[in-house]
Design an enzyme around this catalytic site. Structure first.
Site, PDB file in Angstrom:
ATOM      1  N   ASP A   1      -0.374  -5.441 -10.177  1.00 26.50           N
ATOM      2  CA  ASP A   1       0.817  -5.956 -10.342  1.00 26.50           C
ATOM      3  C   ASP A   1       1.365  -5.550 -11.539  1.00 26.50           C
ATOM      4  OD1 ASP A   1       3.298  -7.210  -9.829  1.00 26.50           O
ATOM      5  OD2 ASP A   1       2.573  -8.842 -10.850  1.00 26.50           O
TER       6      ASP A   1
ATOM      7  N   ASP B   1       4.697  -6.738 -13.283  1.00 26.73           N
ATOM      8  CA  ASP B   1       5.532  -8.018 -14.199  1.00 26.73           C
ATOM      9  C   ASP B   1       4.927  -9.124 -14.212  1.00 26.73           C
ATOM     10  OD1 ASP B   1       8.450  -6.978 -14.900  1.00 26.73           O
ATOM     11  OD2 ASP B   1       8.145  -6.029 -13.023  1.00 26.73           O
TER      12      ASP B   1
END
Length: 232
Positions: free
Chosen positions: A70, A72
């Site tokens: 991922d 953010d």
């Protein structure tokens, strides 16, 4: 994330976002026995020429496990508001206007990316849009360790949420690992996940580097699911 957990990067307009794991305020309700064909593409999903999210791995990466990361609150934290300690700033156009996005790197991210790039086929898979994610990753990936980038248009929509569907990646599931601060993102494949806490600005955080020994061990085993069920 500045406002709520699954709305990672809010645009100035109140009803839109660059990066949101959830496209609704509803909680995801998924039962393991629910009948879903997770390999079936949905209308609008962007895939490679192979019909999967990724084309076959090149020979140089074909013997590696695949690590999904991922972006953010896992690798960085971004904000439209001025951040004095920002590591870099990227301009992003929103509805014809250019806005500065201030990006802070999670402690250890440079070393983390360098190491996993030596061990894995590395994919950053984010619910953000590419006009934000691409310029950010161009700067963040100094060691050129990220082999693929997937954005919101490749996500699987389930109950109004953007899911990272590992069954569509185009890799053997026994070779897939995902690291994401949002369990909702990997709701279909929890046995492939290494959970990580959401990061905003804590300069003493060390989770990325703490995960490296486990990732090194997992890169050498046959089926990551068996080990992750035991270790996580």
């Amino acid at each position: 994330m500045e406002q709520v957990q699954y709305r990672e990067l809010q645009e100035p307009e109140p009803n839109s976002s660059f990066n949101s794991t959830s496209s609704s305020e509803d909680e995801i309700d998924f039962e393991a026995g629910e009948e879903l064909d997770l390999t079936k593409l949905q209308t609008g999903q962007v895939v490679s020429s192979s019909g999967w999210l990724l084309n076959p791995a090149p020979p140089s990466l074909s013997n590696r496990k695949c690590l999904i990361l991922d972006l953010d609150e896992t690798l960085v934290h971004s904000s439209f508001k001025y951040v004095r300690q920002a590591d870099f700033v990227i301009p992003v156009e929103v509805e014809g206007q250019v806005h500065n996005v201030y990006v802070i790197k999670r402690p250890g991210v440079d070393e983390f990316l360098k190491k996993v790039g030596e061990w894995y086929e590395v994919v950053v898979f984010t619910a953000s849009v590419s006009r934000y994610g691409d310029p950010l990753l161009d700067i963040l990936d100094r060691s050129r360790s990220i082999h693929h980038r997937l954005f919101r248009e490749s996500c699987y929509n389930y109950q109004g949420n953007y899911i990272k569907n590992l069954s569509q990646i185009g890799r053997d599931l026994k070779n897939l690992i995902i690291i994401d601060n949002s369990p909702a993102s990997y709701i279909f494949h929890p046995q492939h996940a290494i959970p990580i806490s959401s990061w905003f600005s804590d300069t003493h955080d060390g989770e990325l580097l703490d995960i490296l020994p486990l990732l090194h061990d997992l890169s050498c085993i046959d089926d990551v699911r068996l080990s992750l069920d035991i270790n996580i």
